[in-house]
Design a protein around this motif. Structure first.
Motif, PDB file in Angstrom:
ATOM      1  N   PRO A 173       0.839  -1.207   0.000  1.00 16.07           N
ATOM      2  CA  PRO A 173       0.000   0.000   0.000  1.00 16.07           C
ATOM      3  C   PRO A 173       0.873   1.256   0.000  1.00 16.07           C
ATOM      4  N   GLN A 174       0.488   2.233  -0.786  1.00 13.39           N
ATOM      5  CA  GLN A 174       1.220   3.486  -0.889  1.00 13.39           C
ATOM      6  C   GLN A 174       0.192   4.617  -0.913  1.00 13.39           C
ATOM      7  N   GLY A 175      -0.322   4.961   0.246  1.00 12.55           N
ATOM      8  CA  GLY A 175      -1.354   5.991   0.314  1.00 12.55           C
ATOM      9  C   GLY A 175      -2.650   5.504  -0.307  1.00 12.55           C
ATOM     10  N   ASP A 176      -3.116   6.207  -1.337  1.00 15.39           N
ATOM     11  CA  ASP A 176      -4.375   5.871  -2.001  1.00 15.39           C
ATOM     12  C   ASP A 176      -4.221   4.788  -3.069  1.00 15.39           C
ATOM     13  N   TYR A 177      -3.023   4.326  -3.299  1.00 10.05           N
ATOM     14  CA  TYR A 177      -2.802   3.317  -4.337  1.00 10.05           C
ATOM     15  C   TYR A 177      -1.834   2.247  -3.826  1.00 10.05           C
ATOM     16  N   GLU A 178      -1.610   1.251  -4.647  1.00  8.10           N
ATOM     17  CA  GLU A 178      -0.697   0.167  -4.297  1.00  8.10           C
ATOM     18  C   GLU A 178       0.378   0.050  -5.369  1.00  8.10           C
TER      19      GLU A 178
END
Length: 127
Positions: free
Chosen positions: A68-73
């Protein structure tokens, strides 16, 4: 035996078993070399068990994992791959060092070849 960092009792048992197995391979070393080799044997056993554990985890999760990277992966290499690759090099170096004890005496280097044969086997296979 050196203090182990594996908290898992199964891993500790596997390290002891592997240490015994490797010691048997090098049983024909002269006593003065056996004492030098003992710590290397313990390290080799620890690394082999650790490598097998990492292989199981990597095989279970895959070489690429989603992070996971904030609002996206994002997809990235499994975090254990770096550790695994470094440890496999160190394991090979330790086995070669153990083998050097035999070679310098003009003896057969079969024990190290047998241990390095593990590298050519597929993951999860045991002798």
């Amino acid at each position: 035996m050196a203090q182990q960092t594996h908290k898992n009792k199964d891993a500790q048992d596997a390290i002891k078993k592997e240490t015994s197995r490797i010691k048997k391979l090098y049983k024909d070393l002269p006593e003065n070399r056996k004492k030098l080799a003992e710590k290397l044997i313990e390290r080799a056993a620890f690394m082999l068990v650790s490598l097998e554990e990492m292989e199981r985890q990597i095989n279970q999760d895959g070489n690429m994992v989603t992070m996971p990277q904030g609002d996206y992966e994002i997809e990235r290499a499994h975090p254990l791959l770096t550790v695994y690759n470094a440890m496999i090099k160190n394991y090979t170096a330790v086995i070669k060092q153990l083998d050097a004890f035999f070679i310098s005496d003009g003896a057969n280097s079969k024990p190290g070849q047998e241990l390095l044969g593990w590298l050519g086997k597929g993951s999860g296979q045991k002798k």
